[in-house]
Design an enzyme around this catalytic site. Sequence first.
Site, short mmCIF file in Angstrom:
data_model
loop_
_atom_site.label_atom_id
_atom_site.label_comp_id
_atom_site.label_asym_id
_atom_site.label_seq_id
_atom_site.Cartn_x
_atom_site.Cartn_y
_atom_site.Cartn_z
N HIS A 1 7.28 11.85 -18.13
CA HIS A 1 5.82 11.82 -18.00
C HIS A 1 5.38 10.74 -17.02
O HIS A 1 4.27 10.22 -17.12
CB HIS A 1 5.13 11.57 -19.36
CG HIS A 1 5.66 12.43 -20.47
ND1 HIS A 1 5.11 13.64 -20.81
CD2 HIS A 1 6.74 12.25 -21.30
CE1 HIS A 1 5.80 14.17 -21.81
NE2 HIS A 1 6.80 13.36 -22.12
N SER B 1 1.01 3.35 11.74
CA SER B 1 -0.38 3.83 11.75
C SER B 1 -0.98 3.55 13.12
O SER B 1 -0.71 2.52 13.72
CB SER B 1 -1.18 3.09 10.67
OG SER B 1 -2.56 3.17 10.96
N LYS C 1 1.07 -1.04 8.75
CA LYS C 1 1.55 0.11 7.99
C LYS C 1 2.95 0.57 8.37
O LYS C 1 3.34 0.54 9.52
CB LYS C 1 0.59 1.31 8.17
CG LYS C 1 -0.76 1.15 7.54
CD LYS C 1 -0.74 0.89 6.04
CE LYS C 1 -0.29 2.11 5.26
NZ LYS C 1 -1.24 3.22 5.39
N GLU D 1 6.45 12.66 2.78
CA GLU D 1 5.21 13.38 2.52
C GLU D 1 5.28 14.82 3.02
O GLU D 1 4.82 15.75 2.36
CB GLU D 1 4.04 12.66 3.20
CG GLU D 1 3.73 11.32 2.57
CD GLU D 1 2.74 10.55 3.43
OE1 GLU D 1 1.55 10.57 3.11
OE2 GLU D 1 3.16 9.95 4.44
#
Length: 467
Positions: A164, A285, A291, A298
Amino acid sequence: MSERSASTGKALWHGRFEDGPAAELMEFTESLSFDRRLWSDDIAGSVAHVLGLAHSEIITEIEAASMIAALDRVSEEMTAGAFVFDDSDEDIHTAIERRVTELAGPTGAKLHTGRSRNDQAATGVRRWMKRELILIAQRIVDLQSVLLDRARAAGDVYLPGYTHMQRAQPVLLSHHLLAHGWALGRDVERIVDAMERIDVSPLGAGALAGSSLPLDPDFTANRLGFAARFENSMDAVGSRDHVAEALFALSMVAIDLSRIGEEFVLWTTEEFGFARLDDAYATGSSMLPQKKNPDIAELARGKAGRLIGNLTGFLATMKGLPLSYNRDYQEDKEPLFDSVDQIRRALGAVTGMIATVTWIPERMQAAADAESNAATDLAEWLVQRGTPFREAHAAVGALVRRSLAGEGSLRALVEVDPLLGADAAALVAPGVSVRRRVTSGGAGPDAVAHQIERFSAHLERLRAAVA
Ligand code: ARG
């Protein structure tokens, strides 16, 4: 491949037509723009077909030789990018036949004897699938090998295992990595298993009913290296369940990669801090200088949506189609090609990402050593001393509740508990819990050492199966 030449204005099937096709018809119905990548499969199919025609004495050996020479020439032109397409070429099959006829003269006009584009196109796609899907399976095995290498190298490093998405029990990092490895193994097995249904030659089925000519579908199946020929000509040209099955197998690979991707997204956050991506497998980025983004992870997650779409879209295309061939089936190619292309690239990128990632064991272990992660061990310690599990669960749960309420650390409460005491409290110490997972196939060191050997043998079997 090169540009198109001026149109002859007629399609290969123009016989009964007075007028040539409308531009809108060609624009809407053509498949050349995407099926040209089948050219070598189409040529292989045509060579087998020509040999079959000669074998059955439908054409002479001399005619066969002249058509095969023309097909060889087309192959050279394709390889060199010198093949000139014509505006009348609807698909790769008509383009190649047109060119063979130009090269071999009147003999070329015999190429399509006893054959339809229905069995021709189905043969080409199946041949393409056999090759490409095995390459995908090999790449999955490569990813599994990287997981195995990293599992071996991870040694005793442990992290929280989650259910979970809540911390549950500590597990070895190697155990976690191999969990993905086994799932990917089933993906390989699914592709290998689907191959049995893909590896069937439809050539000789003709448009739908076979031919009045003495064709020999076993001969051509054999020449093309198919394991079998079709049993029913209508089924041969009028089914695409093997494509749907491959799209499912590929979607399942995508889903498995998406799950790895999601974990890498989480693990590389500052909040988790379990892993640091190699510069070569991370992105920056355009605006935020600090970043370092996990774009591979992703997209591994995101592309799964696209693959599921390819599968469900094509299932919808197939639904309700009457026997046998329907032009709808031309829609098999784009989702299939796309799913194969996307998975091939995803596997390369994810494999590189995992091979180069740096683990941060201190962070993993600090998270895993949170005292409450040992709660189950405490309950099982009581069980081993005669307490029924449900009572043990309640007793330890009460201590966890009191600890959360600020009465003290779990360890301190265990130490002074009349049922538990100092021996039990030792279970709460860092690194102890994970060593207690002794079940075969479980997360502890001895079980995982054994699992690594079994996984390694499993991988060798898969490698042989996709060689
Ligand atoms: N390009 C077509 C396909 O991929 C070839 C079959 C066309 N057959 C036909 N009878 N119009 O399915």
